[in-house]
Enzyme design. Structure first.
Site, PDB file in Angstrom:
ATOM      1  N   GLU A  45       0.828  -1.209   0.000  1.00 26.00           N
ATOM      2  CA  GLU A  45       0.000   0.000   0.000  1.00 26.00           C
ATOM      3  C   GLU A  45       0.858   1.253   0.000  1.00 26.00           C
ATOM      4  O   GLU A  45       1.756   1.415   0.830  1.00 26.00           O
ATOM      5  CB  GLU A  45      -0.921   0.000   1.220  1.00 26.00           C
ATOM      6  CG  GLU A  45      -2.314   0.440   0.903  1.00 26.00           C
ATOM      7  CD  GLU A  45      -3.003  -0.462  -0.116  1.00 26.00           C
ATOM      8  OE1 GLU A  45      -3.171  -0.010  -1.275  1.00 26.00           O
ATOM      9  OE2 GLU A  45      -3.367  -1.584   0.218  1.00 26.00           O
ATOM     10  N   HIS A  46       0.563   2.146  -0.942  1.00 24.06           N
ATOM     11  CA  HIS A  46       1.279   3.412  -1.142  1.00 24.06           C
ATOM     12  C   HIS A  46       2.723   3.179  -1.599  1.00 24.06           C
ATOM     13  O   HIS A  46       3.522   4.115  -1.602  1.00 24.06           O
ATOM     14  CB  HIS A  46       1.242   4.281   0.118  1.00 24.06           C
ATOM     15  CG  HIS A  46      -0.106   4.891   0.379  1.00 24.06           C
ATOM     16  ND1 HIS A  46      -0.421   6.187   0.039  1.00 24.06           N
ATOM     17  CD2 HIS A  46      -1.233   4.372   0.932  1.00 24.06           C
ATOM     18  CE1 HIS A  46      -1.690   6.444   0.380  1.00 24.06           C
ATOM     19  NE2 HIS A  46      -2.194   5.357   0.918  1.00 24.06           N
ATOM     20  N   ASP A  50       3.375   2.114  -4.680  1.00 26.71           N
ATOM     21  CA  ASP A  50       3.449   2.263  -6.139  1.00 26.71           C
ATOM     22  C   ASP A  50       4.144   3.562  -6.544  1.00 26.71           C
ATOM     23  O   ASP A  50       5.010   3.558  -7.416  1.00 26.71           O
ATOM     24  CB  ASP A  50       2.059   2.128  -6.790  1.00 26.71           C
ATOM     25  CG  ASP A  50       1.024   3.098  -6.266  1.00 26.71           C
ATOM     26  OD1 ASP A  50       1.250   3.729  -5.203  1.00 26.71           O
ATOM     27  OD2 ASP A  50      -0.038   3.232  -6.916  1.00 26.71           O
ATOM     28  N   ALA A  66     -15.651   2.567  -3.170  1.00 19.04           N
ATOM     29  CA  ALA A  66     -15.207   1.561  -2.207  1.00 19.04           C
ATOM     30  C   ALA A  66     -13.697   1.333  -2.272  1.00 19.04           C
ATOM     31  O   ALA A  66     -13.153   0.546  -1.512  1.00 19.04           O
ATOM     32  CB  ALA A  66     -15.937   0.237  -2.454  1.00 19.04           C
ATOM     33  N   GLY A  67     -13.024   2.000  -3.214  1.00 17.73           N
ATOM     34  CA  GLY A  67     -11.583   1.801  -3.339  1.00 17.73           C
ATOM     35  C   GLY A  67     -11.220   0.577  -4.161  1.00 17.73           C
ATOM     36  O   GLY A  67     -10.124   0.049  -4.033  1.00 17.73           O
ATOM     37  N   SER A  89     -11.369   0.642  -7.485  1.00 12.42           N
ATOM     38  CA  SER A  89     -10.833   1.178  -8.737  1.00 12.42           C
ATOM     39  C   SER A  89     -11.802   1.123  -9.900  1.00 12.42           C
ATOM     40  O   SER A  89     -11.466   0.707 -11.002  1.00 12.42           O
ATOM     41  CB  SER A  89      -9.533   0.483  -9.109  1.00 12.42           C
ATOM     42  OG  SER A  89      -8.671   1.402  -9.715  1.00 12.42           O
ATOM     43  N   ASP A 129      -3.450   0.510 -10.523  1.00 16.76           N
ATOM     44  CA  ASP A 129      -4.858   0.222 -10.787  1.00 16.76           C
ATOM     45  C   ASP A 129      -5.110  -0.086 -12.253  1.00 16.76           C
ATOM     46  O   ASP A 129      -5.803  -1.055 -12.603  1.00 16.76           O
ATOM     47  CB  ASP A 129      -5.725   1.409 -10.359  1.00 16.76           C
ATOM     48  CG  ASP A 129      -5.689   1.648  -8.862  1.00 16.76           C
ATOM     49  OD1 ASP A 129      -5.106   0.821  -8.144  1.00 16.76           O
ATOM     50  OD2 ASP A 129      -6.235   2.673  -8.415  1.00 16.76           O
ATOM     51  N   TYR A 176      -3.492  12.004   1.006  1.00 17.24           N
ATOM     52  CA  TYR A 176      -2.719  11.264   0.006  1.00 17.24           C
ATOM     53  C   TYR A 176      -1.570  12.140  -0.489  1.00 17.24           C
ATOM     54  O   TYR A 176      -0.413  11.700  -0.557  1.00 17.24           O
ATOM     55  CB  TYR A 176      -3.622  10.851  -1.159  1.00 17.24           C
ATOM     56  CG  TYR A 176      -2.915  10.168  -2.309  1.00 17.24           C
ATOM     57  CD1 TYR A 176      -2.794   8.789  -2.353  1.00 17.24           C
ATOM     58  CD2 TYR A 176      -2.372  10.911  -3.358  1.00 17.24           C
ATOM     59  CE1 TYR A 176      -2.152   8.151  -3.412  1.00 17.24           C
ATOM     60  CE2 TYR A 176      -1.723  10.290  -4.409  1.00 17.24           C
ATOM     61  CZ  TYR A 176      -1.622   8.916  -4.441  1.00 17.24           C
ATOM     62  OH  TYR A 176      -0.981   8.301  -5.488  1.00 17.24           O
TER      63      TYR A 176
END
Length: 402
Positions: free
Chosen positions: A41-42, A44, A132-133, A135, A181, A230
């Site tokens: 997570e994070h 990328d 909802a995340g 993508s 994504d 973010y």
């Protein structure tokens, strides 16, 4: 009584709407899946590693070419609203119809690359849960890229389609997202997760044990702060990389971090620690998944969640509660963690099929009592990436060849 799959329901809905809206049948049906990130997570935008899989919730297009430069797009998920524009004119951001900008952005990027396009009628719909995340926006970008690639013989690779989708979101829509994504939506493989090196874009398919289900649980906690926070996290990571004198945190291992962490601002150091340890966890998780080592995988997912909670500070109490409920239900026979940008959204769990009902019962019995919210549960399987489902033209070509 006939029972239709999610995909069949979407196909039927789109074909019917296309005929009713445009007065004739579509020549093509094309799909692109949503995704869930199993771990990483994070990482990328820090040139690290991620391990997502495409899920069997999709965005789908029914389309036919026109003999002019007009594009008509019907959005079934927005009350059948139709947006029309001319490819011979500059494409601009539409402030009054936000959903169409993902489509305009992809077309603009294709044209800027010199792709020769023509008019097209499109009906688009999806069952990827929005907000909802999972993508839904990337699935939309990729399915549009895939549509023009198929219908105008552009000969783009799946990676190129993903990069065009990312460019559209970065430059046209204005969201500075990483590549994960779009890449997993374009390149996913059935039954597999995809280990992605976000620097080189090299991918490796990682088989998921067939007895595992991918369970996504939406906390239905409204995601606040995700945009501003973010950007803040991204700036903190960039500051850490600059302090280490490297291009990205991908280039710092844990030994060097521990030796030099005191030179960083305390908050920046914790952000960097998450990224550095998370990329390492992702590589180890891919190995554990391939070996069917669910105990190790579960521990890595637990460590990932703890790191997101304590070092990156992107979880919320509702998400932490869901993780605790699911972990208690599966023990060491799977893993669970928050997934996505943070501050709400979803958790993802890898769960043996025989424990899925127990997880659902535990969430239904405990989560609302603890938080006042009802969770939405999606039981998924890893599916293939974007592609053409039906092409009347291709079918006719086959008949002619015979």
């Amino acid at each position: 009584m006939t029972t239709y799959s999610r995909e069949e329901q979407l196909v039927n809905r789109l074909e019917t709407a296309f005929v009713e809206g445009f007065g004739y049948s579509p020549s093509h049906l094309i799909q692109a899946p949503g995704r869930v990130n199993l771990i990483g997570e994070h990482t990328d935008y820090n040139d690290g590693f991620v391990l997502p899989c495409a899920i069997d919730y999709q965005t789908m297009v029914a389309a036919s070419r026109r003999d002019d430069q007009c594009v008509r797009v019907m959005a079934l998920d927005y009350q059948g609203e139709i947006n029309t524009f001319d490819l011979s004119q500059p494409l601009v951001f539409d402030k009054d119809c936000l959903w169409v900008n993902y489509i305009r952005g992809v077309i603009d990027c294709l044209q800027s690359r010199g792709c020769k396009l023509g008019g097209i009628d499109i009906a688009v719909s999806g069952n990827v849960p929005q907000g909802a995340g999972l993508s839904s926006s990337a699935a939309l970008e990729v399915v549009i890229g895939q549509t023009f690639n198929a219908m105008f013989d552009l000969s783009l690779t799946q990676q190129e389609i993903a990069l065009i989708g990312q460019q559209a979101e970065n430059q046209f829509v204005g969201c500075n997202c990483g590549i994960m994504d779009q890449l997993i939506s374009a390149e996913g493989e059935a039954g597999h997760a995809l280990l992605i090196d976000c620097r080189s874009l090299e991918t490796k398919a990682v088989s998921l044990p067939p007895e595992l289900s991918v369970v996504i649980i939406n906390s239905n906690k409204k995601r606040g702060l995700v945009g501003s926070e973010y950007n803040t996290r991204r700036q903190q990571c960039e500051a850490a990389a600059q302090a280490f004198g490297v291009k990205a945190l991908r280039d710092v291992d844990i030994t060097r971090f521990q030796a030099q962490a005191e030179q960083l601002d305390e908050v920046v150091a914790r952000r960097a620690k998450h990224i550095i340890t998370e990329s390492a966890r992702t590589l180890r998780a891919a190995e554990a998944l391939e070996q069917g080592d669910l105990a190790t995988l579960g521990q890595l997912m637990a460590d990932s969640h703890q790191s997101m909670r304590d070092d990156f500070e992107i979880t919320v109490p509702e998400i932490d509660t869901l993780v605790d409920i699911v972990k208690a239900a599966i023990g060491e026979r799977g893993g669970v963690r928050m997934t996505g940008g943070g501050f709400g959204g979803c958790v993802v769990a890898l769960v043996p099929a025989e424990l899925v009902d127990a997880v659902q019962r535990a969430v239904e019995a405990q989560y609302e009592n603890a938080t006042g919210l009802q969770a939405s549960i999606y039981v998924c399987q890893p599916m293939a990436g974007a592609g053409v489902l039906k092409s009347v033209l291709l079918q006719q070509d086959v008949l002619n060849a015979q």
